[in-house]
Design a protein around this motif. Structure first.
Motif: not given
Ligand code: ATP
Length: 268
Positions: A15, A50, A185, A106, A71-72, A48
């Motif tokens: 990030w 996560i 994925e 991904q 977003g999980a 946050r």
């Molecule tokens: N660059 C970022 N800055 C801030 N928060 C982020 C960033 N990238 C992801 N997040 C947040 O972190 C959380 C987890 O994101 P992540 O990409 O790990 O989810 P995911 O389960 O892989 O989602 P998806 O199934 O949509 O690919 C989300 O709520 C997302 O908003």
């Protein structure tokens, strides 16, 4: 740019900030029959939380699924497992160094002008493996798949479809001599024919005793292809031995319905 292989990633916060978070305290975690395990893993980004409490085991010779809503935190978890981000709490144990973990991210972006075969050679050079493993892998495919692969090998990225590139990169990654394969994925945007080819190749890895951890939004893949799976919800993982157990818990009539019921907390 996202690269197809973990060996190409530099550790750090994807990030945009340096990886400053370090585990609060390392607890010894002993691996039994697993190549990779986590306990009480958490990840916080600014305010946050996560990931809160992620406990997973990737057993040797197994294909392990990971389900979760958009977003999980699935990608975040995979980035941590590959050393691209650092967890804020909890412990990770890996039987092998990070260099022995192959990561299919991904999003994989290939420069338009590059031929897919050139990409394969680039990855093999970085991963320090010969092209013979890829030849062996392709040799195990059926004649139709082999012909498709051969055609793609000489084609530029610009002239290949998304699904074709995804399959090609997937096979290239599989041919690197890793012990743990983490696939974010892998079949997203891939048609059922290529997806079947992918699962066949993953079964050969399982037979060789490798560990495969994959995420998917195609919940049928959980029932069809994995040995057991985890559901990531509210930053916490729950393990299910199979689709039947998952469907039974939710009282749903199908895996898709079970997913929705589980996410919204509507359990029977
Ligand atoms: N660059 C970022 N800055 C801030 N928060 C982020 C960033 N990238 C992801 N997040 C947040 O972190 C959380 C987890 O994101 P992540 O990409 O790990 O989810 P995911 O389960 O892989 O989602 P998806 O199934 O949509 O690919 C989300 O709520 C997302 O908003």
């Amino acid at each position: 740019m996202a690269y197809p292989c973990a060996h190409l990633h530099l550790p750090g916060d994807l990030w945009g900030r340096p990886a400053t978070h370090q585990p609060a305290m390392e607890q010894p975690l002993v691996l039994i029959d697993a190549t990779l395990a986590t306990r009480n893993l958490g990840f916080q980004h600014r305010a946050r939380q996560i990931l809160r409490d992620v406990d997973i085991d990737a057993l040797r010779g197994s294909i392990v699924g990971l389900l979760g809503s958009n977003g999980a935190g699935k990608t975040t978890l995979f980035d941590i497992l590959c050393g691209l981000k650092s967890q804020t709490t909890g412990t990770i144990a890996r039987e092998v160094p990070a260099e022995r973990v192959a990561y299919l991210t991904q999003i994989v972006t290939i420069p338009d002008a590059l031929k897919l075969g050139e990409l394969a050679e680039l990855v093999q050079g970085i991963a320090k493996c010969s092209g013979s493993a890829l030849e062996e892998l392709v040799g195990q495919l059926g004649p139709r798949e082999r012909d498709k692969f051969t055609a793609l090998y000489g084609r530029r990225a610009a002239g290949s479809s998304y699904g074709e590139k995804r399959w090609f990169v997937f096979l290239t990654l599989l041919s690197t001599d890793a012990d743990i394969y983490i696939l974010d994925e892998p079949t997203a945007g891939v048609d059922p024919e290529y997806a079947v080819y992918m699962w066949r190749s993953l079964e050969t890895l399982r037979e060789k005793g490798k560990s495969v951890l994959f995420s998917t939004h195609h919940v049928s893949e959980i029932g069809d292809n994995c040995d057991y799976f985890y559901f990531l919800k509210d930053g916490i993982t729950h393990r299910f031995k199979d689709a039947t157990e998952f469907i039974g818990l939710t009282g749903a009539g199908s895996l898709d319905e079970a997913f929705v019921r589980y996410v919204i907390g509507n359990l029977s």
